[in-house]
Design a protein around this motif. Structure first.
Motif, mmCIF file in Angstrom:
data_model
loop_
_atom_site.group_PDB
_atom_site.id
_atom_site.type_symbol
_atom_site.label_atom_id
_atom_site.label_comp_id
_atom_site.label_asym_id
_atom_site.label_seq_id
_atom_site.Cartn_x
_atom_site.Cartn_y
_atom_site.Cartn_z
ATOM 1 N N ALA A 174 0.835 -1.208 0.000
ATOM 2 C CA ALA A 174 0.000 0.000 0.000
ATOM 3 C C ALA A 174 0.871 1.260 0.000
ATOM 4 O O ALA A 174 0.409 2.340 -0.381
ATOM 5 C CB ALA A 174 -0.919 -0.016 1.225
ATOM 6 N N HIS A 175 2.116 1.123 0.419
ATOM 7 C CA HIS A 175 3.034 2.283 0.417
ATOM 8 C C HIS A 175 4.111 2.166 -0.658
ATOM 9 O O HIS A 175 5.067 2.926 -0.672
ATOM 10 C CB HIS A 175 3.725 2.387 1.794
ATOM 11 N N GLY A 176 3.998 1.137 -1.485
ATOM 12 C CA GLY A 176 4.981 0.981 -2.563
ATOM 13 C C GLY A 176 6.210 0.176 -2.160
ATOM 14 O O GLY A 176 7.243 0.232 -2.844
ATOM 15 N N TYR A 177 6.113 -0.598 -1.066
ATOM 16 C CA TYR A 177 7.290 -1.348 -0.591
ATOM 17 C C TYR A 177 7.020 -2.838 -0.499
ATOM 18 O O TYR A 177 5.880 -3.288 -0.580
ATOM 19 C CB TYR A 177 7.742 -0.808 0.785
ATOM 20 N N ARG A 178 8.109 -3.552 -0.284
ATOM 21 C CA ARG A 178 8.074 -4.997 -0.115
ATOM 22 C C ARG A 178 9.034 -5.401 0.975
ATOM 23 O O ARG A 178 10.062 -4.738 1.151
ATOM 24 C CB ARG A 178 8.613 -5.631 -1.384
ATOM 25 N N PHE A 179 8.704 -6.497 1.668
ATOM 26 C CA PHE A 179 9.679 -7.074 2.591
ATOM 27 C C PHE A 179 10.531 -8.086 1.817
ATOM 28 O O PHE A 179 11.747 -8.113 1.907
ATOM 29 C CB PHE A 179 8.944 -7.731 3.765
ATOM 30 N N GLY A 180 9.857 -8.938 1.033
ATOM 31 C CA GLY A 180 10.585 -9.832 0.128
ATOM 32 C C GLY A 180 11.146 -11.078 0.777
ATOM 33 O O GLY A 180 11.987 -11.738 0.184
ATOM 34 N N HIS A 181 10.680 -11.408 1.974
ATOM 35 C CA HIS A 181 11.125 -12.657 2.606
ATOM 36 C C HIS A 181 10.077 -13.722 2.271
ATOM 37 O O HIS A 181 8.968 -13.676 2.787
ATOM 38 C CB HIS A 181 11.240 -12.441 4.117
ATOM 39 N N TYR A 182 10.438 -14.662 1.399
ATOM 40 C CA TYR A 182 9.456 -15.614 0.898
ATOM 41 C C TYR A 182 9.841 -17.058 1.179
ATOM 42 O O TYR A 182 10.247 -17.782 0.253
ATOM 43 C CB TYR A 182 9.275 -15.453 -0.617
ATOM 44 N N PRO A 183 9.724 -17.526 2.430
ATOM 45 C CA PRO A 183 9.838 -18.972 2.612
ATOM 46 C C PRO A 183 8.618 -19.623 1.952
ATOM 47 O O PRO A 183 7.596 -18.946 1.735
ATOM 48 C CB PRO A 183 9.802 -19.145 4.135
ATOM 49 N N GLN A 184 8.706 -20.906 1.663
ATOM 50 C CA GLN A 184 7.560 -21.552 0.994
ATOM 51 C C GLN A 184 6.330 -21.599 1.892
ATOM 52 O O GLN A 184 5.214 -21.791 1.426
ATOM 53 C CB GLN A 184 7.945 -22.962 0.563
ATOM 54 N N GLN A 203 14.013 -15.553 -2.309
ATOM 55 C CA GLN A 203 14.661 -14.468 -3.053
ATOM 56 C C GLN A 203 15.669 -13.713 -2.182
ATOM 57 O O GLN A 203 15.792 -12.491 -2.234
ATOM 58 C CB GLN A 203 13.597 -13.524 -3.608
ATOM 59 N N CYS A 204 16.389 -14.481 -1.381
ATOM 60 C CA CYS A 204 17.244 -13.852 -0.373
ATOM 61 C C CYS A 204 18.443 -13.119 -0.972
ATOM 62 O O CYS A 204 19.017 -12.259 -0.324
ATOM 63 C CB CYS A 204 17.697 -14.872 0.656
ATOM 64 N N TYR A 205 18.831 -13.420 -2.229
ATOM 65 C CA TYR A 205 20.006 -12.702 -2.772
ATOM 66 C C TYR A 205 19.683 -11.234 -3.020
ATOM 67 O O TYR A 205 20.546 -10.387 -2.965
ATOM 68 C CB TYR A 205 20.487 -13.316 -4.090
ATOM 69 N N TYR A 206 18.424 -10.975 -3.291
ATOM 70 C CA TYR A 206 18.057 -9.582 -3.544
ATOM 71 C C TYR A 206 17.612 -8.899 -2.235
ATOM 72 O O TYR A 206 18.070 -7.817 -1.904
ATOM 73 C CB TYR A 206 16.924 -9.523 -4.577
ATOM 74 N N TYR A 207 16.736 -9.572 -1.490
ATOM 75 C CA TYR A 207 16.159 -8.921 -0.301
ATOM 76 C C TYR A 207 16.984 -9.160 0.955
ATOM 77 O O TYR A 207 16.924 -8.382 1.901
ATOM 78 C CB TYR A 207 14.722 -9.415 -0.079
ATOM 79 N N GLY A 208 17.712 -10.276 1.006
ATOM 80 C CA GLY A 208 18.519 -10.589 2.185
ATOM 81 C C GLY A 208 17.920 -11.718 2.991
ATOM 82 O O GLY A 208 16.711 -11.972 2.951
ATOM 83 N N ARG A 209 18.794 -12.423 3.707
ATOM 84 C CA ARG A 209 18.339 -13.439 4.660
ATOM 85 C C ARG A 209 17.743 -12.717 5.864
ATOM 86 O O ARG A 209 17.936 -11.517 6.020
ATOM 87 C CB ARG A 209 19.531 -14.278 5.140
ATOM 88 N N ILE A 210 17.079 -13.431 6.757
ATOM 89 C CA ILE A 210 16.454 -12.759 7.899
ATOM 90 C C ILE A 210 17.521 -12.042 8.747
ATOM 91 O O ILE A 210 17.270 -10.983 9.319
ATOM 92 C CB ILE A 210 15.578 -13.738 8.737
ATOM 93 N N GLU A 211 18.735 -12.584 8.770
ATOM 94 C CA GLU A 211 19.817 -11.945 9.534
ATOM 95 C C GLU A 211 20.120 -10.544 9.004
ATOM 96 O O GLU A 211 20.544 -9.666 9.744
ATOM 97 C CB GLU A 211 21.119 -12.757 9.451
ATOM 98 N N GLN A 212 19.937 -10.363 7.676
ATOM 99 C CA GLN A 212 20.210 -9.042 7.098
ATOM 100 C C GLN A 212 18.986 -8.131 7.177
ATOM 101 O O GLN A 212 19.109 -6.916 7.127
ATOM 102 C CB GLN A 212 20.619 -9.194 5.624
ATOM 103 N N LEU A 213 17.822 -8.743 7.347
ATOM 104 C CA LEU A 213 16.579 -7.962 7.337
ATOM 105 C C LEU A 213 16.174 -7.473 8.726
ATOM 106 O O LEU A 213 15.577 -6.409 8.876
ATOM 107 C CB LEU A 213 15.451 -8.820 6.749
ATOM 108 N N PHE A 214 16.499 -8.269 9.740
ATOM 109 C CA PHE A 214 16.052 -7.968 11.105
ATOM 110 C C PHE A 214 16.990 -6.936 11.735
ATOM 111 O O PHE A 214 18.161 -7.211 11.982
ATOM 112 C CB PHE A 214 16.048 -9.276 11.906
ATOM 113 N N LEU A 215 16.426 -5.756 12.028
ATOM 114 C CA LEU A 215 17.263 -4.680 12.556
ATOM 115 C C LEU A 215 17.191 -4.564 14.075
ATOM 116 O O LEU A 215 18.161 -4.156 14.714
ATOM 117 C CB LEU A 215 16.826 -3.342 11.942
ATOM 118 N N GLY A 216 16.066 -4.870 14.645
ATOM 119 C CA GLY A 216 15.917 -4.727 16.090
ATOM 120 C C GLY A 216 14.482 -4.991 16.488
ATOM 121 O O GLY A 216 13.642 -5.283 15.637
ATOM 122 N N GLY A 217 14.203 -4.896 17.777
ATOM 123 C CA GLY A 217 12.832 -5.146 18.206
ATOM 124 C C GLY A 217 12.728 -5.243 19.711
ATOM 125 O O GLY A 217 13.624 -4.806 20.441
ATOM 126 N N LEU A 218 11.647 -5.860 20.117
ATOM 127 C CA LEU A 218 11.378 -5.960 21.546
ATOM 128 C C LEU A 218 11.072 -7.401 21.910
ATOM 129 O O LEU A 218 10.232 -8.042 21.266
ATOM 130 C CB LEU A 218 10.179 -5.077 21.890
#
Ligand SMILES: Cc1cc2nc3c(=O)[nH]c(=O)nc-3n(C[C@H](O)[C@H](O)[C@H](O)COP(=O)(O)OP(=O)(O)OC[C@H]3O[C@@H](n4cnc5c(N)ncnc54)[C@H](O)[C@@H]3O)c2cc1C
Length: 532
Positions: A174-184, A203-218
């Motif tokens: 809805a904002h023009g973005y994607r997360f791109g993490h697609y496990p089956q 599609q982790c080569y383009y978007y990244g593995r979860i290690e590259q995607l996860f920045l922080g949290g609670l």
């Protein structure tokens, strides 16, 4: 509605063509149609809850059954044959962070265990309650499913951790973005589950593995809240995110996470390349990866998986047509298929396509641009539904995965496949076994093996057959120095092999670390490692 004893939505059925069934039957023999245990009969086996009344606890038998098992092979056996023997004592669906804290604090005070639950798509027994005198509360994070913040300039977004793949993508689109993490398992798996089990998308080569995607949290732990600030990078000591990723519910409950996002790409297309044999495909694939070309997805199917994929597609006319064409190109029974995706700027993608075409043609590859890549893309989330059809026709299917350096991966593949092929010789049972290389690195490739065998009318016997096969294949992996999991995690099924990988000191430091946050060991006990 989600199936209670199989994969996916009840409303969707995979088209399992008679030709596909005949193909399976030809190789492993006719399967027995064995009636499943009914929902009613399994509900009758749900014992009385040992947890008291509480405004957030749902003690309803159906809810407890629906949260009792995931998607592992033993889980399927338990659900389909009606042999589920442990259930959560209640299920809570908190709606805000105070309620999550309340659950964790109450568990410490009242001495019950907590299993954080995302989408329940675990294939290694992550979310199954232990057989224990301690009651279990499953905390389903499904109501934490909102986009909380979007920083378009920085291409970051914060979500509730219970958000499922499609809802996350819809909110970002809805904002023009994607997360791109697609496990089956995208349809049902959640952000919190991906982080807690270190999942990997296609599609982790383009978007990244979860290690590259996860920045922080609670994370809500029994010792209090652990806030992980979202740094783009940090050299301030060890990165605590790496203890949260792969924590498998042992450390606490993730309620929200900030992740990297990407603009919806201007170009995305998927292609297939056929090679006369595995050696040609393997050489081309390694060259593409080590040249660091910008593919978003890459996969090389061996000859059995190439054949099986075409046969099980149910598209007989197209398959016959492709077969004739490929044979004219001298691609016979040994042929292998590579699939790749290009995502991003069109000019870059077109340039990459030229380079991939150049490399693959040097290895006698034939590029098919129109149908097969698209067919893979269109069916990437529906092929798991085939497991339902196969099961109903009397066939059991499971997969396993690992990663090895390029210098070893082909030989280990042969060894694993041999162990599986011969694993049920004593029982006089044949198997279908096939593999693909699913995620590539410049130094190695992950191997994803699928095996199919006949099940029997007896749950224990079917489970014993699986245990034999799983053990034989796992032993090949660890004997060759591989990891017991590249993407599915440890849970209970891989637990016996973890000490071989981490070593005694490694296991001890991991246990001590998690116990700092959970001294009373109330968080998902028995997963990753057994209690000392
Ligand atoms: C058909 C199918 C295809 C699959 N394909 C892939 C694939 O391509 N790639 C891949 O990596 N995996 C795949 N998997 C495995 C599985 O989907 C992943 O492990 C996924 O990450 C699990 O997510 P989930 O939300 O379902 O977590 P669950 O199964 O609910 O839980 C998994 C673990 O995470 C913990 N957890 C869940 N949510 C939280 C939270 N909020 N806080 C703390 N801990 C939490 C749980 O306690 C548990 O230990 C597949 C599974 C299936 C059935």
């Amino acid at each position: 509605m989600k199936r209670w004893n199989g994969w996916g939505r009840e409303e969707y059925n995979y088209h399992f063509a008679p030709s596909a069934q005949a193909f399976v039957e030809r190789i492993v023999g006719r399967g027995q149609t064995i009636p499943d245990a009914s929902l009613e009969s399994v509900l009758k086996s749900v014992p009385r809850s040992r947890l008291p009344q509480h405004a957030l606890f749902n003690h309803d038998a159906e809810s407890r059954l629906r949260h009792a098992r995931g998607q592992s092979f033993p889980d399927w056996v338990a659900l389909r044959y009606g042999t589920v023997n442990t259930f959560p004592d209640a299920v809570a669906m908190p709606t805000n962070q105070d309620e999550v804290d309340e659950m964790v604090t109450l568990a410490s005070k009242e001495h019950f265990s907590i299993i954080p639950y995302g989408g329940g798509t675990s294939v290694v027994g992550h979310i199954n309650p232990e057989m224990s005198d301690t009651p279990t509360l499953t905390v389903d994070m499904g109501k934490f499913n909102q986009l909380l913040h979007l920083d378009a300039v920085s291409q970051r977004a914060t979500f509730g951790a219970g958000v499922r793949g499609p809802d996350m993508e819809d909110a970002l689109a809805a904002h023009g973005y994607r997360f791109g993490h697609y496990p089956q398992s995208h349809e049902f798996s959640t952000l919190g589950g991906w982080i807690a089990s270190r999942s990997v998308g296609t599609q982790c080569y383009y978007y990244g593995r979860i290690e590259q995607l996860f920045l922080g949290g609670l994370m809500h732990t029994p010792q209090g809240k652990l806030n992980l600030p979202a740094f783009s990078a940090s050299a301030a000591g060890p990165d605590l995110r790496h203890f949260v990723m792969g924590s498998e519910g042992r450390m606490g409950i993730i309620s929200e996470a900030t992740v990297r996002i990407a603009p919806i790409p201007e170009f995305e297309h998927f292609y297939a390349v056929f090679f006369p044999d595995w050696e040609c495909g393997f050489a081309a694939l390694r060259e593409i990866v080590q040249a660091r070309l910008d593919a978003s997805m890459l996969r090389l199917l061996d000859k059995f998986e190439t054949e099986t994929t075409l046969q099980l597609s149910g598209k007989d006319k197209l398959v016959n047509f492709a077969d004739k064409g490929l044979r004219l190109l001298k691609m016979g029974d040994e042929r292998c298929m590579m699939l790749f995706g290009l995502t991003g700027l069109e000019a870059v993608a077109r340039n990459t396509l030229q380079q991939i075409r150049h490399i693959t043609s040097q290895h006698h590859g034939f590029l098919e641009k129109s149908f097969i890549g698209k067919m893979w893309y269109d069916s990437r989330f529906t092929t798991p539904y085939l497991r339902n059809n196969l099961w109903e026709c009397g066939y059991a299917l499971d997969t396993l995965e690992t990663v090895f350096p390029w210098s070893q991966v082909a030989a280990v593949k042969d060894e694993i496949e041999h162990a599986l092929f011969t694993g049920l010789e004593a029982e006089n049972e044949k198997l279908i076994v096939f593999s693909h290389l699913s995620h590539m690195y410049t130094d190695g490739a992950s191997l994803y093996v699928t095996y199919l065998f006949r099940r029997t009318a007896d749950a224990d016997e079917t489970l014993e057959h699986w245990k034999k096969l799983k053990k034989a294949a796992s032993e090949v992996i660890v004997k060759n120095g591989g990891t017991i999991s590249h993407q599915h995690g440890v849970g209970v099924d891989h637990r016996p092999y973890l000490p071989l990988e981490k070593g005694e000191l490694g296991m001890l430091s991991m246990q001590n670390f998690y116990q700092t946050y959970d001294p009373e060991r109330i968080m998902n006990p028995g997963k990753l490692y057994e209690e000392r």
